[in-house]
Design a protein around this motif. Sequence first.
Motif, mmCIF file in Angstrom:
data_model
loop_
_atom_site.group_PDB
_atom_site.id
_atom_site.type_symbol
_atom_site.label_atom_id
_atom_site.label_comp_id
_atom_site.label_asym_id
_atom_site.label_seq_id
_atom_site.Cartn_x
_atom_site.Cartn_y
_atom_site.Cartn_z
ATOM 1 N N TRP A 44 0.835 -1.229 0.159
ATOM 2 C CA TRP A 44 -0.053 0.155 -0.007
ATOM 3 C C TRP A 44 0.760 1.337 -0.022
ATOM 4 N N LEU A 45 1.691 1.359 0.889
ATOM 5 C CA LEU A 45 2.707 2.501 0.787
ATOM 6 C C LEU A 45 3.535 2.783 -0.457
ATOM 7 N N GLU A 99 -9.315 11.355 -4.477
ATOM 8 C CA GLU A 99 -9.517 10.447 -5.603
ATOM 9 C C GLU A 99 -8.369 11.041 -6.609
ATOM 10 N N LEU A 100 -7.795 12.369 -6.025
ATOM 11 C CA LEU A 100 -6.639 12.885 -7.047
ATOM 12 C C LEU A 100 -5.338 13.029 -6.394
ATOM 13 N N ASP A 101 -4.625 12.308 -7.251
ATOM 14 C CA ASP A 101 -3.045 11.784 -6.870
ATOM 15 C C ASP A 101 -2.213 12.914 -6.990
ATOM 16 N N HIS A 102 -0.929 12.707 -6.763
ATOM 17 C CA HIS A 102 0.272 13.754 -6.702
ATOM 18 C C HIS A 102 0.557 14.113 -8.386
ATOM 19 N N ILE A 103 0.213 13.185 -9.350
ATOM 20 C CA ILE A 103 0.328 13.515 -10.561
ATOM 21 C C ILE A 103 -0.755 14.418 -11.029
ATOM 22 N N TRP A 104 -1.743 14.435 -10.533
ATOM 23 C CA TRP A 104 -2.956 15.348 -10.800
ATOM 24 C C TRP A 104 -2.577 16.684 -10.526
ATOM 25 N N VAL A 105 -2.015 16.648 -9.289
ATOM 26 C CA VAL A 105 -1.639 18.255 -8.625
ATOM 27 C C VAL A 105 -0.598 18.839 -9.554
ATOM 28 N N GLY A 121 2.702 6.146 -3.217
ATOM 29 C CA GLY A 121 3.863 7.088 -3.613
ATOM 30 C C GLY A 121 4.750 7.317 -2.440
ATOM 31 N N LEU A 122 4.728 6.323 -1.319
ATOM 32 C CA LEU A 122 5.802 6.392 -0.264
ATOM 33 C C LEU A 122 6.644 5.166 -0.429
#
Length: 363
Positions: free
Chosen positions: A44-45, A107-113, A49-50
């Motif tokens: 899960w990590l 629902e919005l991940d760090h790529i979307w940001v 993204g961790l």
Amino acid sequence: MEDIQRGLRATAGPRLTQTPESYDSARDLNIPFSQWTKEQVCGWLEDYGLGQYISLSRQWVENGQTLLVATPQDFEKEMGMKNPLHRKKLQLALKAFTTKVVEKSAELDHIWVTRWLDDIGLPQYKDHFHEARVDGCMIQYLTVNDLLSLKVTSQLHHLSIKCAIHVLHANKFNPNCLRRRPGGEKQPSPSEVVQWSNHRVMEWLRAVDLAEYAPNLRGSGVHGGLVILEPRFSSETLALLLNIPPQKTLLRRHLATAFSALVGPQAAQEKREYGNATGHMPLTTTAKVKPKKLGFTHFSNLRKRRLDESVDYICPIDSAALAVNGVSCLSSPKHRGLSPHVERQAERKELLTTKGPTNDIKK
């Protein structure tokens, strides 16, 4: 690093992350997170993204319960998680597991940001946001000091992000709520302008015969939400950002007329009133934001304080709130058409005000 950059630029649209409800059958909500095995937690990590913390996590984590009862200090000591925003990201995710409430922003991940930063005109911060793995849920809970740690020091850029978050709140974190290209509208309403991206504002400048100055808005943080929602953002602010010389009075007058028509009469009136108010401080391109200082008593409560008890969010969790840190987040409670949700809240406040003073309405 070049490959990462290429990947960020190539992101054509929103990319949705996996929420706690969408993991595979080995890691779903039918099995409480506290009972997840070491390998399930590490998997899960990685998905979240961790993945850089998996090695140390395998040495420390026994099961999901290990993370649920851990403090931020434990994350730093046992997992080597030095970045406070990574710790915040993990805390928010664990909170979603324990409350079983999955917020739309999650629902919005760090790529979307990183795509969102392009849209609001602040692409220069993409590397810092990407490194911190800032996702939609973190956007919702960003504080002044969080932004400073992301190297966002400009007051104007803080206001830009604040107004952009407000637009996301008002649109229930719809990943496609910003408009990037002109539509068929001849005279857009404020409810349409508030959702304009930085690129769409530049298209408007070209439409009002200011094409040569439009490229100056790249990296400025100017988007429709800032233009409409921030009362201190005026045609003078825009002229300053466009680098239109003060001696070009006719050009500045033309911009002021076009700007007034764009924001509508009600927002234009409030901007004038705000600008004429005693003690008004006009926006500049050089003003910096200072860190929020914690008093001595705060330090003893840091371990006890829950995430939702912070008073320093850039934009409040309640999208109907009218002020953040003493600065208006809506252009006016009387302003119509920002979004159905915001409009209903504004009408409710106005109705209650006409009936008499109340104590439950925040000023």
